[in-house]
Design a protein around this motif. Structure first.
Motif, PDB file in Angstrom:
ATOM      1  N   TRP A  57       0.855  -1.197   0.000  1.00 46.74           N
ATOM      2  CA  TRP A  57       0.000   0.000   0.000  1.00 46.74           C
ATOM      3  C   TRP A  57       0.888   1.243   0.000  1.00 46.74           C
ATOM      4  O   TRP A  57       1.728   1.422   0.883  1.00 46.74           O
ATOM      5  CB  TRP A  57      -0.916  -0.007   1.215  1.00 46.74           C
ATOM      6  N   CYS A  58       0.709   2.090  -1.004  1.00 39.94           N
ATOM      7  CA  CYS A  58       1.558   3.272  -1.203  1.00 39.94           C
ATOM      8  C   CYS A  58       0.697   4.536  -1.225  1.00 39.94           C
ATOM      9  O   CYS A  58      -0.500   4.483  -1.505  1.00 39.94           O
ATOM     10  CB  CYS A  58       2.324   3.158  -2.529  1.00 39.94           C
ATOM     11  N   PHE A  59       1.350   5.667  -0.954  1.00 42.28           N
ATOM     12  CA  PHE A  59       0.600   6.928  -0.985  1.00 42.28           C
ATOM     13  C   PHE A  59       1.554   8.113  -1.092  1.00 42.28           C
ATOM     14  O   PHE A  59       2.533   8.194  -0.369  1.00 42.28           O
ATOM     15  CB  PHE A  59      -0.251   7.070   0.285  1.00 42.28           C
ATOM     16  N   THR A  60       1.240   9.000  -2.027  1.00 44.21           N
ATOM     17  CA  THR A  60       1.898  10.309  -2.111  1.00 44.21           C
ATOM     18  C   THR A  60       0.880  11.349  -1.677  1.00 44.21           C
ATOM     19  O   THR A  60      -0.162  11.515  -2.324  1.00 44.21           O
ATOM     20  CB  THR A  60       2.351  10.609  -3.552  1.00 44.21           C
ATOM     21  N   GLY A  61       1.152  12.009  -0.564  1.00 44.40           N
ATOM     22  CA  GLY A  61       0.237  13.018  -0.046  1.00 44.40           C
ATOM     23  C   GLY A  61       0.819  14.409  -0.158  1.00 44.40           C
ATOM     24  O   GLY A  61       2.038  14.586  -0.191  1.00 44.40           O
ATOM     25  N   THR A  62      -0.048  15.391  -0.222  1.00 39.84           N
ATOM     26  CA  THR A  62       0.411  16.784  -0.168  1.00 39.84           C
ATOM     27  C   THR A  62      -0.606  17.604   0.611  1.00 39.84           C
ATOM     28  O   THR A  62      -1.821  17.407   0.476  1.00 39.84           O
ATOM     29  CB  THR A  62       0.621  17.383  -1.571  1.00 39.84           C
ATOM     30  N   ALA A  63      -0.102  18.483   1.462  1.00 39.47           N
ATOM     31  CA  ALA A  63      -0.965  19.326   2.289  1.00 39.47           C
ATOM     32  C   ALA A  63      -0.321  20.691   2.435  1.00 39.47           C
ATOM     33  O   ALA A  63       0.908  20.820   2.404  1.00 39.47           O
ATOM     34  CB  ALA A  63      -1.181  18.690   3.665  1.00 39.47           C
ATOM     35  N   GLU A  64      -1.154  21.696   2.621  1.00 36.81           N
ATOM     36  CA  GLU A  64      -0.669  23.070   2.786  1.00 36.81           C
ATOM     37  C   GLU A  64      -1.272  23.686   4.034  1.00 36.81           C
ATOM     38  O   GLU A  64      -2.490  23.607   4.257  1.00 36.81           O
ATOM     39  CB  GLU A  64      -1.023  23.927   1.565  1.00 36.81           C
ATOM     40  N   ARG A  65      -0.393  24.299   4.838  1.00 35.81           N
ATOM     41  CA  ARG A  65      -0.821  25.040   6.023  1.00 35.81           C
ATOM     42  C   ARG A  65       0.060  26.259   6.180  1.00 35.81           C
ATOM     43  O   ARG A  65       1.284  26.174   6.086  1.00 35.81           O
ATOM     44  CB  ARG A  65      -0.699  24.180   7.292  1.00 35.81           C
ATOM     45  N   ASN A  66      -0.564  27.396   6.412  1.00 40.04           N
ATOM     46  CA  ASN A  66       0.156  28.646   6.686  1.00 40.04           C
ATOM     47  C   ASN A  66       1.231  28.931   5.638  1.00 40.04           C
ATOM     48  O   ASN A  66       2.338  29.360   5.962  1.00 40.04           O
ATOM     49  CB  ASN A  66       0.793  28.596   8.081  1.00 40.04           C
ATOM     50  N   LEU A 120       3.781  20.708   1.963  1.00 40.66           N
ATOM     51  CA  LEU A 120       4.647  19.547   2.096  1.00 40.66           C
ATOM     52  C   LEU A 120       4.179  18.434   1.172  1.00 40.66           C
ATOM     53  O   LEU A 120       2.992  18.340   0.842  1.00 40.66           O
ATOM     54  CB  LEU A 120       4.650  19.039   3.540  1.00 40.66           C
ATOM     55  N   ILE A 121       5.126  17.594   0.774  1.00 42.42           N
ATOM     56  CA  ILE A 121       4.835  16.395  -0.005  1.00 42.42           C
ATOM     57  C   ILE A 121       5.435  15.204   0.739  1.00 42.42           C
ATOM     58  O   ILE A 121       6.615  15.232   1.097  1.00 42.42           O
ATOM     59  CB  ILE A 121       5.425  16.472  -1.418  1.00 42.42           C
ATOM     60  N   SER A 122       4.624  14.194   0.980  1.00 49.18           N
ATOM     61  CA  SER A 122       5.106  12.984   1.646  1.00 49.18           C
ATOM     62  C   SER A 122       4.913  11.791   0.721  1.00 49.18           C
ATOM     63  O   SER A 122       3.988  11.758  -0.089  1.00 49.18           O
ATOM     64  CB  SER A 122       4.351  12.745   2.956  1.00 49.18           C
ATOM     65  N   VAL A 123       5.804  10.818   0.868  1.00 49.77           N
ATOM     66  CA  VAL A 123       5.701   9.573   0.103  1.00 49.77           C
ATOM     67  C   VAL A 123       5.929   8.409   1.059  1.00 49.77           C
ATOM     68  O   VAL A 123       6.906   8.421   1.815  1.00 49.77           O
ATOM     69  CB  VAL A 123       6.749   9.507  -1.032  1.00 49.77           C
ATOM     70  N   VAL A 124       5.023   7.445   1.036  1.00 49.03           N
ATOM     71  CA  VAL A 124       5.250   6.192   1.752  1.00 49.03           C
ATOM     72  C   VAL A 124       5.053   5.049   0.767  1.00 49.03           C
ATOM     73  O   VAL A 124       4.144   5.079  -0.068  1.00 49.03           O
ATOM     74  CB  VAL A 124       4.319   6.016   2.977  1.00 49.03           C
ATOM     75  N   MET A 125       5.916   4.045   0.856  1.00 48.61           N
ATOM     76  CA  MET A 125       5.850   2.891  -0.043  1.00 48.61           C
ATOM     77  C   MET A 125       5.940   1.614   0.782  1.00 48.61           C
ATOM     78  O   MET A 125       6.751   1.530   1.712  1.00 48.61           O
ATOM     79  CB  MET A 125       6.990   2.936  -1.068  1.00 48.61           C
ATOM     80  N   GLY A 126       5.090   0.648   0.442  1.00 48.14           N
ATOM     81  CA  GLY A 126       5.197  -0.666   1.052  1.00 48.14           C
ATOM     82  C   GLY A 126       4.564  -0.807   2.420  1.00 48.14           C
ATOM     83  O   GLY A 126       5.021  -1.635   3.220  1.00 48.14           O
ATOM     84  N   ALA A 127       3.514  -0.045   2.718  1.00 48.51           N
ATOM     85  CA  ALA A 127       2.775  -0.289   3.959  1.00 48.51           C
ATOM     86  C   ALA A 127       2.030  -1.615   3.830  1.00 48.51           C
ATOM     87  O   ALA A 127       1.697  -2.051   2.729  1.00 48.51           O
ATOM     88  CB  ALA A 127       1.806   0.857   4.228  1.00 48.51           C
ATOM     89  N   ASN A 128       1.734  -2.244   4.977  1.00 46.50           N
ATOM     90  CA  ASN A 128       1.141  -3.581   4.894  1.00 46.50           C
ATOM     91  C   ASN A 128      -0.379  -3.591   4.946  1.00 46.50           C
ATOM     92  O   ASN A 128      -1.007  -4.644   4.776  1.00 46.50           O
ATOM     93  CB  ASN A 128       1.709  -4.502   5.976  1.00 46.50           C
TER      94      ASN A 128
END
Length: 436
Positions: A274-283, A287-295
């Motif tokens: 399970w993978c995910f590229t997230g992006t969020a903005e505050r103030n 930011l951009i986050s990437v996670v790869m290989g969650a179970n």
């Protein structure tokens, strides 16, 4: 009398003991709060195979974990497909309203989607929504074939060329537009591009950063929680991204909804996890986050929350160099054929970095380069670009233009003639002096 004194001593001792206990409890609780807000990267304990957290504006890395090991990205591959479709629209090679035909391959591809029939025609905007909201493999193939001139292999070449152009490493390679495995595609797997789609977490971050920078309109699609593909459809397409802020009032997703999060792309196959590229903005900080290989499906969002919280709790965007600043070592530039022989230089723009909250940022390294002197010839106008400065802070480098901070008029031929005569005699006397 002694008994009274002893009673008072006991009372005072009890009061002091209670105060000391309260102070200890306060310190323990206080330290927990502080730790939660300023937890070092090692304390994140991410349960994924690879991860990275970057600043969307500069690409500055705030956290990484095994970020350079190539892994199958599953449907995060579609970010490159989105990128190339948006490039084609920008370059007027495609329009949002153009009808795109669905091939047999596109209509029969397995996985997410399976919403359009062979030879069905839909506008680009609907195919793009199918790909970006519902992660539709059918819409992705249809768009890839259209942009690739009828061939997904042609499109894959464009994907790999684009990867090189935006600075992704040679560890990244694409062989289809969806992120499915060769086993999933069966007879439709490319005969030209063998192997599986591979990306490192760092390269996924580079792709996401450039996609948002070049095509910020992508977020208008990725932030949508649900939308019907056709008005007559009974059920809408539902976004697989549980962390969208738009889910904050959802009965099923509000526990995952994250403030400011509006993208970007999920992915899953048995091989990729399970993978995910997230992006969020505050103030003002994106930011951009990437996670790869969650179970598990939920775990990829839980770990993304850890990354995002770490970034927003510990870092801020700080301007380290002001606009119109004269930099040491490049405060002036020589000018040929001008009334003045030098012109003052300043930075065209301000330069900002992501720094830890409360940090006093120092130790900037500046490397300047002026344009060739053949281009520093009067007349020069205030604001003309005469060089660049590379400013490095903690291994993160940004470039800024150096511009003229004043006009320099072209000298008259009379002035130039007398200047030449003066220079001649100065050089002559210098040569004579060197003889003695």
């Amino acid at each position: 009398m002694n008994a009274v004194k002893n009673n008072w001593k006991k009372r005072i001792a009890w009061v002091l003991t209670i105060c000391m206990i309260q102070m200890v409890i306060f310190q323990i609780n206080g330290s927990k709060v502080a730790y939660a807000e300023t937890a070092p990267p090692s304390a994140l304990s991410l349960e994924v195979k690879s991860a990275i957290l970057i600043d969307a504006a500069t690409g500055q890395v705030l956290y990484e974990m095994d970020a350079d090991t190539p892994r199958q990205p599953a449907s995060m591959t579609k970010m490159m497909t989105e990128y190339l479709v948006l490039d084609a629209i920008r370059d007027s090679k495609l329009t949002w309203d153009e009808l795109v035909n669905t091939s047999k391959y596109a209509s029969s591809v397995i996985g997410s989607g399976q919403m359009i029939a062979e030879n069905e025609k839909l506008p680009v905007k609907d195919m793009f929504a199918l790909m970006s909201i519902y992660s539709g493999n059918d819409g992705s193939v249809a768009l890839a074939e259209r942009v690739g001139g009828g061939s997904e292999d042609n499109f894959v070449k464009m994907m790999n060329d684009k990867a090189k152009a935006i600075g992704m490493s040679d560890k990244t390679s694409f062989n289809n537009a969806t992120g499915l495995t060769r086993a999933d595609l069966k007879d439709y797997a490319s005969k030209t591009y063998t192997g599986e789609n591979l990306m490192t977490a760092r390269d996924v971050g580079i792709l996401a950063k450039n996609l948002i920078k070049d095509h910020p309109e992508i977020l208008n699609y990725t932030k949508i929680t649900s939308q019907k593909l056709r008005p007559a459809d009974k059920a809408p397409m539902t976004n697989w991204n549980w962390m969208l802020e738009g889910y904050k009032d959802s009965a099923f997703r509000k526990g995952y909804a994250y403030q400011g999060l509006d993208g970007l792309k999920t992915g899953h196959t048995d091989e990729a996890g399970w993978c995910f590229t997230g992006t969020a903005e505050r103030n003002g900080l994106r930011l951009i986050s990437v996670v790869m290989g969650a179970n598990t499906e939920a775990k990829r969002f839980d770990e993304t929350r850890k990354l995002m919280d770490y970034g927003f709790n510990n870092f801020e965007n700080k301007q380290l160099v002001n606009e119109k600043t004269a930099l040491d070592g490049a405060k002036v530039a020589s000018v040929k054929k001008g009334v003045e022989l030098e012109v003052p230089l300043v930075t065209k723009n301000a330069v900002s970095y992501i720094v830890q909250k409360g940090e006093t940022a120092t130790d900037l390294k500046v490397e300047t380069t002026l344009v060739d002197e053949s281009k520093r010839v009067a007349p020069i106008k205030k604001g003309d670009v005469l060089g660049t400065a590379k400013i490095t802070y903690k291994n993160n480098t940004q470039s800024v233009d150096l511009i003229a901070d004043a006009d320099v008029e072209k000298a008259s031929w009379w002035r130039l003639m007398f200047r030449a005569i003066k220079d001649f005699f100065v050089n002559l006397f210098s040569d004579i002096k060197s003889l003695f």
